[in-house]
Design a protein around this motif. Structure first.
Motif, mmCIF file in Angstrom:
data_model
loop_
_atom_site.group_PDB
_atom_site.id
_atom_site.type_symbol
_atom_site.label_atom_id
_atom_site.label_comp_id
_atom_site.label_asym_id
_atom_site.label_seq_id
_atom_site.Cartn_x
_atom_site.Cartn_y
_atom_site.Cartn_z
ATOM 1 N N ALA A 1 -31.562 65.727 7.018
ATOM 2 C CA ALA A 1 -32.516 64.895 7.766
ATOM 3 C C ALA A 1 -32.998 63.697 6.963
ATOM 4 O O ALA A 1 -33.693 62.838 7.500
ATOM 5 N N VAL A 2 -32.625 63.637 5.685
ATOM 6 C CA VAL A 2 -33.062 62.523 4.825
ATOM 7 C C VAL A 2 -32.025 61.408 4.901
ATOM 8 O O VAL A 2 -30.853 61.616 4.592
ATOM 9 N N LEU A 3 -32.466 60.227 5.315
ATOM 10 C CA LEU A 3 -31.554 59.105 5.497
ATOM 11 C C LEU A 3 -31.694 58.071 4.393
ATOM 12 O O LEU A 3 -32.783 57.855 3.855
ATOM 13 N N ASN B 1 -37.189 50.837 -4.421
ATOM 14 C CA ASN B 1 -37.996 51.359 -3.310
ATOM 15 C C ASN B 1 -37.164 52.246 -2.385
ATOM 16 O O ASN B 1 -37.646 53.266 -1.878
ATOM 17 N N PHE B 2 -35.887 51.891 -2.165
ATOM 18 C CA PHE B 2 -35.018 52.754 -1.374
ATOM 19 C C PHE B 2 -34.803 54.079 -2.100
ATOM 20 O O PHE B 2 -34.813 55.147 -1.486
ATOM 21 N N ALA B 3 -34.575 53.977 -3.406
ATOM 22 C CA ALA B 3 -34.323 55.177 -4.209
ATOM 23 C C ALA B 3 -35.527 56.114 -4.156
ATOM 24 O O ALA B 3 -35.376 57.330 -3.965
ATOM 25 N N TYR B 4 -36.719 55.552 -4.316
ATOM 26 C CA TYR B 4 -37.923 56.382 -4.273
ATOM 27 C C TYR B 4 -38.093 57.005 -2.894
ATOM 28 O O TYR B 4 -38.445 58.193 -2.776
ATOM 29 N N LEU B 5 -37.850 56.240 -1.859
ATOM 30 C CA LEU B 5 -38.020 56.747 -0.493
ATOM 31 C C LEU B 5 -37.122 57.949 -0.249
ATOM 32 O O LEU B 5 -37.559 58.968 0.295
ATOM 33 N N MET B 6 -35.855 57.857 -0.667
ATOM 34 C CA MET B 6 -34.937 58.973 -0.458
ATOM 35 C C MET B 6 -35.339 60.186 -1.287
ATOM 36 O O MET B 6 -35.280 61.330 -0.813
ATOM 37 N N ALA B 7 -35.757 59.954 -2.523
ATOM 38 C CA ALA B 7 -36.162 61.067 -3.381
ATOM 39 C C ALA B 7 -37.433 61.726 -2.851
ATOM 40 O O ALA B 7 -37.548 62.955 -2.811
ATOM 41 N N SER B 8 -38.397 60.915 -2.420
ATOM 42 C CA SER B 8 -39.646 61.438 -1.893
ATOM 43 C C SER B 8 -39.419 62.203 -0.595
ATOM 44 O O SER B 8 -39.972 63.301 -0.380
ATOM 45 N N ASP B 9 -38.592 61.650 0.291
ATOM 46 C CA ASP B 9 -38.282 62.331 1.550
ATOM 47 C C ASP B 9 -37.554 63.650 1.285
ATOM 48 O O ASP B 9 -37.743 64.638 2.009
ATOM 49 N N SER B 10 -36.706 63.662 0.250
ATOM 50 C CA SER B 10 -35.991 64.890 -0.106
ATOM 51 C C SER B 10 -36.972 65.977 -0.523
ATOM 52 O O SER B 10 -36.864 67.142 -0.108
ATOM 53 N N GLY C 1 -47.291 59.379 -5.350
ATOM 54 C CA GLY C 1 -47.098 58.487 -4.216
ATOM 55 C C GLY C 1 -46.379 57.217 -4.621
ATOM 56 O O GLY C 1 -46.186 56.934 -5.813
ATOM 57 N N TYR C 2 -45.983 56.449 -3.614
ATOM 58 C CA TYR C 2 -45.199 55.232 -3.860
ATOM 59 C C TYR C 2 -45.983 54.211 -4.682
ATOM 60 O O TYR C 2 -45.526 53.751 -5.738
ATOM 61 N N LYS C 3 -47.180 53.882 -4.236
ATOM 62 C CA LYS C 3 -47.968 52.877 -4.953
ATOM 63 C C LYS C 3 -48.472 53.415 -6.286
ATOM 64 O O LYS C 3 -48.595 52.662 -7.254
ATOM 65 N N GLY C 4 -48.738 54.716 -6.352
ATOM 66 C CA GLY C 4 -49.146 55.300 -7.612
ATOM 67 C C GLY C 4 -48.022 55.304 -8.629
ATOM 68 O O GLY C 4 -48.269 55.255 -9.838
ATOM 69 N N THR C 5 -46.793 55.344 -8.156
ATOM 70 C CA THR C 5 -45.631 55.338 -9.043
ATOM 71 C C THR C 5 -45.306 53.939 -9.535
ATOM 72 O O THR C 5 -45.088 53.710 -10.727
ATOM 73 N N ASP D 1 -44.995 46.684 -0.514
ATOM 74 C CA ASP D 1 -45.264 47.213 0.829
ATOM 75 C C ASP D 1 -45.482 48.714 0.745
ATOM 76 O O ASP D 1 -45.086 49.363 -0.224
ATOM 77 N N SER D 2 -46.105 49.263 1.753
ATOM 78 C CA SER D 2 -46.267 50.707 1.809
ATOM 79 C C SER D 2 -44.953 51.334 2.276
ATOM 80 O O SER D 2 -44.086 50.662 2.845
ATOM 81 N N LEU D 3 -44.809 52.635 2.048
ATOM 82 C CA LEU D 3 -43.612 53.328 2.506
ATOM 83 C C LEU D 3 -43.503 53.293 4.029
ATOM 84 O O LEU D 3 -42.416 53.205 4.574
ATOM 85 N N ASP D 4 -44.646 53.349 4.705
ATOM 86 C CA ASP D 4 -44.629 53.300 6.170
ATOM 87 C C ASP D 4 -44.055 51.978 6.669
ATOM 88 O O ASP D 4 -43.288 51.942 7.634
ATOM 89 N N GLU D 5 -44.424 50.887 6.006
ATOM 90 C CA GLU D 5 -43.897 49.574 6.403
ATOM 91 C C GLU D 5 -42.397 49.496 6.132
ATOM 92 O O GLU D 5 -41.637 48.938 6.925
ATOM 93 N N LEU D 6 -41.982 50.071 5.014
ATOM 94 C CA LEU D 6 -40.567 50.081 4.668
ATOM 95 C C LEU D 6 -39.774 50.897 5.689
ATOM 96 O O LEU D 6 -38.719 50.467 6.163
ATOM 97 N N ARG D 7 -40.289 52.065 6.041
ATOM 98 C CA ARG D 7 -39.618 52.898 7.037
ATOM 99 C C ARG D 7 -39.489 52.171 8.376
ATOM 100 O O ARG D 7 -38.444 52.201 9.018
ATOM 101 N N LEU D 8 -40.573 51.510 8.792
ATOM 102 C CA LEU D 8 -40.567 50.828 10.082
ATOM 103 C C LEU D 8 -39.516 49.731 10.114
ATOM 104 O O LEU D 8 -38.786 49.576 11.105
ATOM 105 N N THR D 9 -39.426 48.970 9.037
ATOM 106 C CA THR D 9 -38.437 47.887 8.970
ATOM 107 C C THR D 9 -37.027 48.424 9.198
ATOM 108 O O THR D 9 -36.252 47.870 9.995
ATOM 109 N N PHE D 10 -36.694 49.515 8.531
ATOM 110 C CA PHE D 10 -35.323 50.015 8.624
ATOM 111 C C PHE D 10 -35.088 50.881 9.855
ATOM 112 O O PHE D 10 -33.953 50.986 10.324
#
Length: 281
Positions: free
Chosen positions: A37-39, A81-90, A124-128, A135-144
């Motif tokens: 489910a992780v894209l 940011n893509f790398a973090y998003l996939m790792a965090s979602d995982s 978290g993303y900004k804490g990292t 941008d926030s992770l939510d904004e990044l997700r929405l864009t893609f």
């Protein structure tokens, strides 16, 4: 043996049996299904099918099952940011299985140490990334998600154009979900509309802007061409990244799905040959 010693031994046996039972409830196959489910946000494909999951280890521990996952990417300079998003979602996807502890680590990336430390601390993303997190992770997700939806629209409409010679690009602006043939291409579009909160009833127009509004008739051909450009970019990048990963990591091709949902066959892409100097076993 005294009663106290006997009780202690029995407790240890019970604890070991309980730990083994917990470990048995979550297996590597369960973890891999969760990771399906992780894209990759840019490529709109599961990280499992892309071959980005390097290893999965499920270990019994006193405080619950420990799941350790290592991820790998096509290059060391893939977008952080893509790398973090996939790792965090995982990590989130595996945690939802109810295991005791989840460790997700990104290997061989120029920001591996930073990302892995942030994940371990649940910073978290900004804490990292601190000030580097624009941008926030939510904004990044929405864009893609919007890009994925655009590509899904184009796939459905192009499939319809190929099947019906009487249909022209100028007329696809009136096509509705109910007009699309059943199949995985339509199913993929519906899922992406659900993710964006767009209507999914049969009367809903297929070709819409990012806010779900149909295009005026005179803008339809250009909207379709822009959508086609987005789809070609996503499919081409996915094909290219698959090749890069196989070049960087020997044997990783065996972990890649033959063909992702909705994508064009590999022989539709004609990419220039490339050479990648860094290699990892």
């Amino acid at each position: 043996m005294t009663l106290t010693q006997h009780d202690a031994a029995a407790f240890q046996d019970l604890l070991a049996a309980s730990t083994e039972a917990v470990a048995a409830t979550v297996r590597e196959a369960d973890v891999r299904r969760a990771l399906d489910a992780v894209l990759d946000p840019e490529l709109d494909e599961p990280i499992t099918g892309l071959g980005f999951v390097r290893s999965i280890d499920v270990t019994a521990a006193a405080d619950g099952t420990l799941v350790t996952v290592h991820l790998r990417l096509p290059t060391s300079f893939c977008s952080p940011n893509f790398a973090y998003l996939m790792a965090s979602d995982s990590k989130d996807a595996i945690s939802a299985l109810g295991v005791g502890k989840v460790v997700v680590e990104l290997d061989d990336h120029h920001d591996s140490a930073l990302i892995n430390a942030g994940l371990a601390a649940d910073a978290g993303y900004k804490g990292t990334f601190g000030n580097e997190a624009e941008d926030s992770l939510d904004e990044l997700r929405l864009t893609f998600r919007r890009k994925a939806h655009t590509a899904a629209m184009e796939r459905c409409l192009t499939e319809l154009l190929r099947a019906d010679p009487a249909l022209t690009e100028a007329n696809v602006g009136t096509v509705r979900l109910g007009d699309l043939p059943a199949g995985r291409t339509k199913d993929a579009l519906v899922r992406r509309r659900v993710a964006l909160g767009l209507p999914t009833e049969p009367a809903a127009v297929v070709l819409v802007d990012q806010d779900g509004r149909p295009y005026p008739a005179e803008h339809v051909p250009m909207a379709l061409r822009r959508a086609r450009s987005t789809r070609i970019s996503i499919d081409g990048n996915a094909h290219f990244c698959r090749g890069l990963l196989r070049t960087r990591y020997a044997g990783s091709g065996a972990d890649q799905a033959d063909r992702p949902e909705g994508a064009e066959p590999a022989d539709h892409h004609h990419l220039l040959p490339f050479t990648l100097k860094e290699e990892h076993p």
